[in-house]
Design a protein around this motif. Sequence first.
Motif: not given
Length: 487
Positions: A355-356, A358-360, A362-363, A384, A468, A470, A473
Amino acid sequence: MNTVPQATRVRFAPSPTGFLHVGGARTALFSWLFARHTGGTFILRIEDTDFERSSDDMVAGILEGMRWLGMDWDEGPFYQSQRLEIYARTVARLIDSGHAYHCFCTREELESRRASAAEAGTVPRYDGRCRSIPQAEAAQRMAQGERAVVRFRVPREGVTTFQDAVFGPMEFANAELEDFVLLRSDGIPTYHLSVVADDLDMRMTHIIRGADHLSNTPKQVLLYHALGASLPVFAHLPLILGPDKTRLSKRHGATSVMAYKDMGIVPEAFRNFLALLGWSPGADAKQPNGPDREIFSTEELIRMFSLDGIAHSNAVFNNDKLAWYNTEYVRAYDPSLLLPLVEEEWRAVDYQPSRDREEILAAIALLQPRARSLKDFASAFLAYFGDRFAMDAAAVKKFLSDAEVRQMLAELGRQYAKLENFTEASTEELLRAFAAEKGIKAGALINGARVALTGQAVAPGLFAVMLYLGQQRVVSRLEAAASLTVE
RNA sequence: GGCGCUAUCGUCUAGGGGUUAGGACGUGAGAUUCUCAAUCUUAAAACACGGGUUCGAUUCCCGUUAGCGCUACCA
């Protein structure tokens, strides 16, 4: 006495006969904190005069540990093995002034004398029989190839005193001390000589070290006197013990500080924990309302540290409390600062998040309230960060063993696929309605979904997880639940 | 054995001649119910022992006991 304020000079002087261990790290930390608190100089010196047991690997390990804990040094590292002339010069001075003499007793002779002393029940102390050998004779015997050590001529009477910054006034009867060896027969200095010669040469103002050196100190004080030098301030630290209250050692498991890094401990947590082992900020930790403070930033530690707060009694290393500190730190970190540490863990297990950034981030923020160590991000919480993750067998067994539930989850997934506005509220609403329609408790479905989605029985709130992850998934992971086999 | 250091909850500690001996970790109980390794509430838990000194010692002194350290041509 008229004392001119003098910049402090403090050293950490490990022996590279092992990795940086917990006790050494604590000594280093207190020394470093003291140097930083007083605006002084922190010096690193490697005491590698025991050639048999010292190694470059150990030196590297010690430096690595120092860096990991963020203890930077201003001078050094100096190596005693490269400073042999200094010790030779010092010994020559002591011989010239009559404070030291050559001793020709062999190890074997000394050992047998010790053995018979033990048998006779007397104190096995060197008897000083080479004391009176004239220098000229000693020189002659050595010229003929006889091996000799150099011993310090300890006064037979009187007492040696010094003031310890932690333990107060200390007094030792000289008669208790033996004529200890300064220079071995191979010309290599022993600890007592090299430590005093170096501390003098490097103009140390404070000697902070373990209390295991307290009984050695009078010997060194005698050396200072013999060299016409004034004493530095000695500050001895109580020792760190294992849970069984014996000195911390390999028997107690992790003893190298790097082992704690490998356990997913963050350096700040370890440092905070270590700082409060044998030292207390006293009133500085008191808060008008509420509990005493336990968490201190590096800056606060530096500001508050003082030799006065050092305890007099040994302390047991408490793994549970360390784990608690770690938890506190891991949860308090800004995700962007925690990420590099997590990435290091991923590299160690050869994991690549899919994941990119930003997502990481957030996770990480999502997971932090439940994380206890860096390890969590590299094992339990992998679901995640990508689609490659393991299903925890116990979790599956506990919440997904019912085939009917697995079928329902798959069906729920198909309904989620059609959900137009995928939010925390809408996903929850749909799930609860679905549960009601099927006549199953929402909780059972929630628990099952959690495992299907994350592979774990422990996770943040399910609908926050869904948001988170989405829609896509969530749908595919729920549908995959149907084909899960449970033994 | 000799010398040295130390002694407050299980652990880390605060405190100090008169206190309900404070806090933290851990542990127990309860709450919450969408899990817990989250959160909240709550409970149990200590001045090693014996002598002094004192109107009064957990605190000061001495001793005992226990623990630890040193007692190398290791550091």
